[in-house]
Write a protein that holds these residues in place. Structure first.
Motif, PDB file in Angstrom:
ATOM      1  N   VAL A 125      -5.941  -2.686   3.318  1.00 61.63           N
ATOM      2  CA  VAL A 125      -7.271  -2.276   2.871  1.00 61.63           C
ATOM      3  C   VAL A 125      -7.236  -0.782   2.552  1.00 61.63           C
ATOM      4  CG1 VAL A 125      -8.418  -4.086   4.213  1.00 61.63           C
ATOM      5  CG2 VAL A 125      -8.104  -1.828   5.236  1.00 61.63           C
ATOM      6  N   PRO A 126      -8.197  -0.296   1.737  1.00 60.59           N
ATOM      7  CA  PRO A 126      -8.216   1.132   1.397  1.00 60.59           C
ATOM      8  C   PRO A 126      -8.722   2.000   2.542  1.00 60.59           C
ATOM      9  CG  PRO A 126     -10.055   0.002   0.359  1.00 60.59           C
ATOM     10  CD  PRO A 126      -9.230  -1.052   1.041  1.00 60.59           C
ATOM     11  N   LYS A 127      -8.321   3.282   2.494  1.00 59.74           N
ATOM     12  CA  LYS A 127      -8.820   4.299   3.428  1.00 59.74           C
ATOM     13  C   LYS A 127      -9.613   5.321   2.611  1.00 59.74           C
ATOM     14  CE  LYS A 127      -5.292   6.230   5.295  1.00 59.74           C
ATOM     15  NZ  LYS A 127      -4.260   6.872   6.096  1.00 59.74           N
ATOM     16  N   ALA A 128     -10.678   5.836   3.183  1.00 58.51           N
ATOM     17  CA  ALA A 128     -11.430   6.904   2.522  1.00 58.51           C
ATOM     18  C   ALA A 128     -10.501   8.098   2.330  1.00 58.51           C
ATOM     19  CB  ALA A 128     -12.643   7.301   3.352  1.00 58.51           C
ATOM     20  N   GLY A 129     -10.581   8.735   1.186  1.00 59.25           N
ATOM     21  CA  GLY A 129      -9.746   9.903   0.929  1.00 59.25           C
ATOM     22  C   GLY A 129      -8.379   9.564   0.367  1.00 59.25           C
ATOM     23  N   GLY A 130      -8.088   8.293   0.176  1.00 58.20           N
ATOM     24  CA  GLY A 130      -6.819   7.886  -0.406  1.00 58.20           C
ATOM     25  C   GLY A 130      -5.902   7.198   0.581  1.00 58.20           C
ATOM     26  N   GLY A 131      -4.968   6.480   0.057  1.00 63.38           N
ATOM     27  CA  GLY A 131      -4.044   5.735   0.882  1.00 63.38           C
ATOM     28  C   GLY A 131      -4.630   4.398   1.315  1.00 63.38           C
ATOM     29  N   PHE A 132      -3.873   3.719   2.123  1.00 64.87           N
ATOM     30  CA  PHE A 132      -4.227   2.369   2.546  1.00 64.87           C
ATOM     31  C   PHE A 132      -3.855   2.199   4.010  1.00 64.87           C
ATOM     32  CE2 PHE A 132      -3.055   2.572  -1.885  1.00 64.87           C
ATOM     33  CZ  PHE A 132      -4.152   2.002  -2.507  1.00 64.87           C
ATOM     34  N   THR A 133      -4.339   1.140   4.605  1.00 65.14           N
ATOM     35  CA  THR A 133      -4.031   0.855   6.000  1.00 65.14           C
ATOM     36  C   THR A 133      -4.082  -0.647   6.246  1.00 65.14           C
ATOM     37  OG1 THR A 133      -4.565   1.429   8.288  1.00 65.14           O
ATOM     38  CG2 THR A 133      -6.427   1.082   6.809  1.00 65.14           C
ATOM     39  N   THR A 134      -3.421  -1.069   7.301  1.00 69.21           N
ATOM     40  CA  THR A 134      -3.533  -2.451   7.754  1.00 69.21           C
ATOM     41  C   THR A 134      -4.625  -2.497   8.817  1.00 69.21           C
ATOM     42  OG1 THR A 134      -1.953  -2.187   9.553  1.00 69.21           O
ATOM     43  CG2 THR A 134      -1.041  -2.798   7.390  1.00 69.21           C
ATOM     44  N   PRO A 135      -5.166  -3.675   9.124  1.00 70.77           N
ATOM     45  CA  PRO A 135      -6.179  -3.746  10.175  1.00 70.77           C
ATOM     46  C   PRO A 135      -5.688  -3.234  11.536  1.00 70.77           C
ATOM     47  CG  PRO A 135      -6.280  -5.712   8.853  1.00 70.77           C
ATOM     48  CD  PRO A 135      -5.050  -4.951   8.416  1.00 70.77           C
ATOM     49  N   SER A 136      -4.386  -3.262  11.772  1.00 67.94           N
ATOM     50  CA  SER A 136      -3.861  -2.758  13.040  1.00 67.94           C
ATOM     51  C   SER A 136      -3.657  -1.248  13.034  1.00 67.94           C
ATOM     52  CB  SER A 136      -2.554  -3.471  13.405  1.00 67.94           C
ATOM     53  OG  SER A 136      -1.564  -3.219  12.430  1.00 67.94           O
ATOM     54  N   THR A 138      -1.687   0.687  10.647  1.00 65.26           N
ATOM     55  CA  THR A 138      -0.500   1.230   9.998  1.00 65.26           C
ATOM     56  C   THR A 138      -0.891   1.798   8.641  1.00 65.26           C
ATOM     57  OG1 THR A 138       0.954  -0.355  11.080  1.00 65.26           O
ATOM     58  CG2 THR A 138       1.808   0.709   9.103  1.00 65.26           C
ATOM     59  N   GLY A 139      -0.672   3.102   8.440  1.00 65.61           N
ATOM     60  CA  GLY A 139      -0.990   3.743   7.179  1.00 65.61           C
ATOM     61  C   GLY A 139       0.075   3.478   6.125  1.00 65.61           C
ATOM     62  N   ILE A 140      -0.378   3.315   4.887  1.00 70.18           N
ATOM     63  CA  ILE A 140       0.518   3.064   3.752  1.00 70.18           C
ATOM     64  C   ILE A 140       0.137   4.045   2.659  1.00 70.18           C
ATOM     65  CG2 ILE A 140       1.251   1.362   2.029  1.00 70.18           C
ATOM     66  CD1 ILE A 140       0.319  -0.784   4.042  1.00 70.18           C
ATOM     67  N   SER A 141       1.089   4.808   2.161  1.00 66.96           N
ATOM     68  CA  SER A 141       0.768   5.823   1.164  1.00 66.96           C
ATOM     69  C   SER A 141       0.431   5.223  -0.191  1.00 66.96           C
ATOM     70  CB  SER A 141       1.907   6.825   1.036  1.00 66.96           C
ATOM     71  OG  SER A 141       3.110   6.177   0.695  1.00 66.96           O
ATOM     72  N   ARG A 142       1.106   4.134  -0.560  1.00 69.76           N
ATOM     73  CA  ARG A 142       0.812   3.495  -1.840  1.00 69.76           C
ATOM     74  C   ARG A 142       1.196   2.026  -1.789  1.00 69.76           C
ATOM     75  NH1 ARG A 142       5.282   2.876  -5.308  1.00 69.76           N
ATOM     76  NH2 ARG A 142       7.165   3.793  -4.473  1.00 69.76           N
ATOM     77  N   GLY A 178      -9.485   2.720  13.242  1.00 67.01           N
ATOM     78  CA  GLY A 178      -8.134   2.856  13.761  1.00 67.01           C
ATOM     79  C   GLY A 178      -7.940   4.073  14.638  1.00 67.01           C
ATOM     80  N   GLY A 179      -9.020   4.777  14.952  1.00 65.95           N
ATOM     81  CA  GLY A 179      -8.919   6.004  15.727  1.00 65.95           C
ATOM     82  C   GLY A 179      -8.354   5.806  17.115  1.00 65.95           C
ATOM     83  N   THR A 180      -8.617   4.662  17.734  1.00 67.79           N
ATOM     84  CA  THR A 180      -8.087   4.434  19.074  1.00 67.79           C
ATOM     85  C   THR A 180      -6.757   3.712  19.030  1.00 67.79           C
ATOM     86  OG1 THR A 180      -9.330   2.370  19.279  1.00 67.79           O
ATOM     87  CG2 THR A 180     -10.358   4.371  20.154  1.00 67.79           C
ATOM     88  N   ALA A 181      -6.433   3.130  17.899  1.00 66.53           N
ATOM     89  CA  ALA A 181      -5.144   2.453  17.772  1.00 66.53           C
ATOM     90  C   ALA A 181      -4.085   3.522  17.517  1.00 66.53           C
ATOM     91  CB  ALA A 181      -5.170   1.463  16.606  1.00 66.53           C
ATOM     92  N   GLY A 182      -2.876   3.260  17.937  1.00 60.79           N
ATOM     93  CA  GLY A 182      -1.776   4.174  17.662  1.00 60.79           C
ATOM     94  C   GLY A 182      -1.370   4.006  16.224  1.00 60.79           C
ATOM     95  N   THR A 183      -1.941   4.810  15.326  1.00 59.45           N
ATOM     96  CA  THR A 183      -1.674   4.630  13.911  1.00 59.45           C
ATOM     97  C   THR A 183      -0.241   5.026  13.596  1.00 59.45           C
ATOM     98  OG1 THR A 183      -2.662   6.774  13.498  1.00 59.45           O
ATOM     99  CG2 THR A 183      -4.053   4.856  13.095  1.00 59.45           C
ATOM    100  N   ARG A 184       0.342   4.235  12.733  1.00 60.61           N
ATOM    101  CA  ARG A 184       1.695   4.475  12.255  1.00 60.61           C
ATOM    102  C   ARG A 184       1.599   4.625  10.740  1.00 60.61           C
ATOM    103  NH1 ARG A 184       1.504   0.643  16.139  1.00 60.61           N
ATOM    104  NH2 ARG A 184       0.962  -0.957  14.653  1.00 60.61           N
ATOM    105  N   SER A 185       2.537   5.274  10.131  1.00 65.58           N
ATOM    106  CA  SER A 185       2.493   5.463   8.690  1.00 65.58           C
ATOM    107  C   SER A 185       3.724   4.852   8.057  1.00 65.58           C
ATOM    108  CB  SER A 185       2.431   6.949   8.369  1.00 65.58           C
ATOM    109  OG  SER A 185       2.354   7.135   6.971  1.00 65.58           O
ATOM    110  N   VAL A 186       3.487   4.186   6.932  1.00 58.11           N
ATOM    111  CA  VAL A 186       4.559   3.590   6.159  1.00 58.11           C
ATOM    112  C   VAL A 186       4.551   4.291   4.819  1.00 58.11           C
ATOM    113  CG1 VAL A 186       5.407   1.472   5.098  1.00 58.11           C
ATOM    114  CG2 VAL A 186       4.240   1.360   7.282  1.00 58.11           C
ATOM    115  N   SER A 187       5.636   4.904   4.423  1.00 58.97           N
ATOM    116  CA  SER A 187       5.679   5.566   3.130  1.00 58.97           C
ATOM    117  C   SER A 187       6.389   4.676   2.144  1.00 58.97           C
ATOM    118  CB  SER A 187       6.406   6.910   3.250  1.00 58.97           C
ATOM    119  OG  SER A 187       7.731   6.698   3.655  1.00 58.97           O
TER     120      SER A 187
END
Length: 188
Positions: A125-136, A138-142, A178-187
């Motif tokens: 799903v999209p994130k405000a300000g750009g990028g994407f995330t999974t419901p759990s 995990t951040g995704i740049s594109r 996702g603020g309380t979840a341990g967010t991870r990033s996937v590039s």
């Protein structure tokens, strides 16, 4: 002297073994905007096939319906996911959760199963300000990238279907989606 050297080497070996156990397992993954882009990328002899694309896309849609964050208003949802990135919850009211809004499914990740087996899926799903995330979280740049990611990126998020939607105060107290979840990033 000899005994202290043996003890020191034993401690050093145990520390190295302990650090090796802390490393996260990685898996091959790719993200796609839709089923057609996955089908176009599937190759004979690759780690995923066209039938894997169909199965994981269906699984990602199901996971999105079960685990996408739900918000009490479109405004709260769009504050977390961006203008125009939210829609009405198609299952609201069916489980006692009331009317709500949720981010739109804009893509999905497919990941190679550890130890073989059918590939794993995760909605995006999209994130405000750009990028994407999974419901759990995990951040995704594109969308459209591929490469190794932590296997934890495919952990299922908690089920939100049928639960009361988050209020503005609840979102703010968690520090955002996702603020309380341990967010991870996937590039990539």
């Amino acid at each position: 002297m000899k005994r202290s050297r043996t003890v020191a080497l034993s401690i050093l070996g145990a520390a190295a073994f302990g650090l090796a156990g802390c490393q996260e397992e990685a898996t091959e993954a790719a993200s796609f905007a839709d089923l057609d882009s996955c089908l176009a990328a599937a190759t004979d002899g690759g780690w995923f096939t066209k039938s894997d694309c169909v199965a994981t896309f269906s699984e990602a849609q199901k996971l999105h319906e079960e685990t996408a964050p739900r918000y009490e208003s479109r405004e709260v949802c769009e504050a977390e996911h961006g203008a125009g990135a939210c829609g009405e919850d198609s299952v609201a009211g069916s489980g006692g959760g009331g009317f709500s809004f949720m981010p739109l499914l804009v893509g999905y990740m497919i990941g190679q199963a550890l130890g073989g087996g059918r590939p794993m899926a995760q909605p995006v799903v999209p994130k405000a300000g750009g990028g994407f995330t999974t419901p759990s979280g995990t951040g995704i740049s594109r969308i459209g990238g591929a490469g190794p990611v932590s296997a934890a990126a495919f952990d299922k998020a908690p089920v939100t279907k049928g639960l009361p939607p988050m209020t503005k105060a609840q979102v703010q107290s968690k520090g955002g989606f996702g603020g309380t979840a341990g967010t991870r990033s996937v590039s990539g």
